[in-house]
Design a protein around this motif. Structure first.
Motif, mmCIF file in Angstrom:
data_model
loop_
_atom_site.group_PDB
_atom_site.id
_atom_site.type_symbol
_atom_site.label_atom_id
_atom_site.label_comp_id
_atom_site.label_asym_id
_atom_site.label_seq_id
_atom_site.Cartn_x
_atom_site.Cartn_y
_atom_site.Cartn_z
ATOM 1 N N VAL A 92 0.833 -1.211 0.000
ATOM 2 C CA VAL A 92 0.000 0.000 0.000
ATOM 3 C C VAL A 92 0.865 1.257 0.000
ATOM 4 N N LEU A 93 1.866 1.292 0.865
ATOM 5 C CA LEU A 93 2.721 2.479 0.961
ATOM 6 C C LEU A 93 3.522 2.692 -0.315
ATOM 7 N N SER A 94 3.969 1.617 -0.944
ATOM 8 C CA SER A 94 4.724 1.741 -2.189
ATOM 9 C C SER A 94 3.843 2.318 -3.295
ATOM 10 N N VAL A 95 2.626 1.811 -3.406
ATOM 11 C CA VAL A 95 1.701 2.332 -4.425
ATOM 12 C C VAL A 95 1.392 3.800 -4.153
ATOM 13 N N CYS A 96 1.152 4.141 -2.879
ATOM 14 C CA CYS A 96 0.856 5.531 -2.534
ATOM 15 C C CYS A 96 2.055 6.434 -2.812
ATOM 16 N N SER A 97 3.248 5.917 -2.585
ATOM 17 C CA SER A 97 4.456 6.684 -2.887
ATOM 18 C C SER A 97 4.524 7.017 -4.374
ATOM 19 N N GLN A 98 4.212 6.049 -5.218
ATOM 20 C CA GLN A 98 4.247 6.283 -6.659
ATOM 21 C C GLN A 98 3.120 7.212 -7.111
ATOM 22 N N VAL A 99 1.967 7.117 -6.452
ATOM 23 C CA VAL A 99 0.876 8.043 -6.736
ATOM 24 C C VAL A 99 1.293 9.469 -6.379
ATOM 25 N N GLY A 100 1.986 9.619 -5.244
ATOM 26 C CA GLY A 100 2.463 10.937 -4.847
ATOM 27 C C GLY A 100 3.431 11.527 -5.846
ATOM 28 N N ASP A 101 4.297 10.687 -6.372
ATOM 29 C CA ASP A 101 5.245 11.123 -7.399
ATOM 30 C C ASP A 101 4.506 11.594 -8.648
ATOM 31 N N LEU A 107 7.346 10.250 -0.369
ATOM 32 C CA LEU A 107 7.392 10.036 1.073
ATOM 33 C C LEU A 107 6.145 10.574 1.756
ATOM 34 N N VAL A 108 5.745 11.801 1.414
ATOM 35 C CA VAL A 108 4.606 12.386 2.119
ATOM 36 C C VAL A 108 3.310 11.644 1.784
ATOM 37 N N PHE A 109 3.149 11.167 0.554
ATOM 38 C CA PHE A 109 1.934 10.412 0.234
ATOM 39 C C PHE A 109 1.902 9.088 0.979
ATOM 40 N N ALA A 110 3.053 8.440 1.118
ATOM 41 C CA ALA A 110 3.113 7.196 1.894
ATOM 42 C C ALA A 110 2.780 7.472 3.353
ATOM 43 N N CYS A 111 3.293 8.583 3.887
ATOM 44 C CA CYS A 111 3.000 8.952 5.271
ATOM 45 C C CYS A 111 1.533 9.339 5.433
#
Length: 276
Positions: A204-213, A245-249
Motif C-alpha cells: 500500500v505504501l509503495s503504491v501511494c508513494s508512486q501516486v504521490g510522485d 514520502l509524504v503520500f506514503a506517510c
C-alpha cells in the motif's frame, strides 16, 4: 565528475544526514524537521500554483493556517494541529466556492498540513516510532530507486504518459516488489515475522508513494514548471524530493486514524503501521 553531479551528491549526503539524525533523535528535533518541511511545501505549492497572485487573501490565510499547524506540531499538540488543518481546509473551501477562487488553496493547506502531521505521528517519541519511520523510508526509497533502474532496464508500456512520460509499468511493479522486500527486511531486523500484514502495508505504501510522485508531476506539468523550486542545490525543491514520502506517510496516518475510528485499539500510528 561534473560540477552538477558533485553538487547533487553533496546535497543528497547533507540531506540524508539531517533527516536520519532527526529521525534517530525523535521528539522535538524530528517534529521541528516535519514542521519545516510543511512550511517549505506550502511555499513551493503556493508558488507553483501562483496563489499569491490569484488569491492574495486566501494565500495569506493558507500561510497562517500552515504556520499554526506547524507550531502546534512542534509543540507536540498533534490533535490540535489536526483540527487546525481540517478547519482551515473547510474554511478555505468555502472561501474558494463563495468568491470563485482557486481550489489549489485548500489543496495546499491540506497537503502541507498533513505533511507535518503524518511525519510527526509516525515517528512519535518512542522506539516503535523510530522503527516505523525507518520502515517507511525503506519502502519509499526502495520504490524510488528500483522503479528507476527496472524501468530503464526493461522499459515497456508507459505508466502515465501524459503526466510523467519516463515512468513505466515495469518500473512501477519492480519498485513495488523491491519495497516489499526492503520493508520486510527492515521489519525482520527488529521483530519476528508477523504474517501477511507487513507485505500488505508495504504494498500500500509503495503504491501511494508512486501516486504521490505522479501527483507532483501532474501539478508541475499543469503549471509548466520543471522543478518545485531551487531550494536544494542540484535537486530542485523539497516537493521534488519528498512527494512519494509524504503520500506514503499520508496513507499510514489516515489508515491509522480510520482504524481508531472503527474502534480498533491502536497505541500509535507507528504501532499500527508495524501491526503491533
Amino acid at each position: 565528475m561534473s560540477t552538477e553531479l558533485r553538487l547533487r551528491i553533496i546535497s543528497a549526503v547533507v540531506l540524508a544526514i539531517v533527516v536520519l539524525a532527526a529521525t534517530w533523535a525523535g521528539g522535538f528535533p524530528f517534529r521541528l524537521l516535519a514542521a519545516a518541511m510543511a512550511l517549505l511545501v506550502y511555499y513551493e505549492w503556493s508558488t507553483i500554483t501562483r496563489l499569491g497572485a490569484v488569491d492574495p487573501r486566501g494565500n495569506a490565510f493558507g500561510w497562517a493556517a500552515t504556520a499554526l499547524a506547524a507550531v502546534l506540531t512542534v509543540s507536540g499538540e498533534g490533535v490540535l494541529a489536526l483540527v487546525t488543518v481540517a478547519v482551515a481546509t473547510v474554511l478555505s473551501l468555502a472561501h474558494t466556492a463563495i468568491f470563485k477562487k482557486s481550489y489549489w488553496l485548500p489543496g495546499g493547506i491540506a497537503y502541507a498540513g498533513l505533511t507535518a502531521l503524518s511525519l510527526a505521528a509516525i515517528r512519535a517519541d518512542d522506539d516503535t516510532g523510530l522503527i516505523a519511520m525507518l520502515f517507511v523510508f525503506a519502502v519509499v526509497w526502495a520504490t524510488d530507486i528500483l522503479a528507476y533502474f527496472v524501468g530503464r532496464a526493461i522499459g515497456g508500456p508507459k505508466l502515465a504518459p501524459s503526466t510523467s512520460p519516463g515512468k513505466t509499468w515495469s518500473g512501477a511493479i519492480g519498485g513495488t516488489v523491491s519495497a516489499i522486500v526492503a520493508g520486510s527486511a527492515l521489519y525482520l531486523s527488529f521483530f519476528a515475522w508477523p504474517g501477511i500484514w507487513i507485505v500488505l502495508i508495504a504494498l500500500v505504501l509503495s503504491v501511494c508513494s508512486q501516486v504521490g510522485d505522479l501527483f507532483e508531476s501532474f501539478i508541475k506539468r499543469r503549471f509548466g514548471v520543471k522543478d518545485s523550486s531551487r531550494l536544494i542545490p542540484g535537486h530542485g525543491g523539497v516537493m521534488d524530493r519528498v512527494d512519494g514520502l509524504v503520500f506514503a506517510c499520508f496513507a499510514a496516518f489516515l489508515l491509522g486514524l480510520a482504524a481508531m475510528a472503527t474502534g480498533r485499539p491502536v497505541a500509535s500510528t507507528g504501532a499500527f503501521l508495524l501491526g503491533l
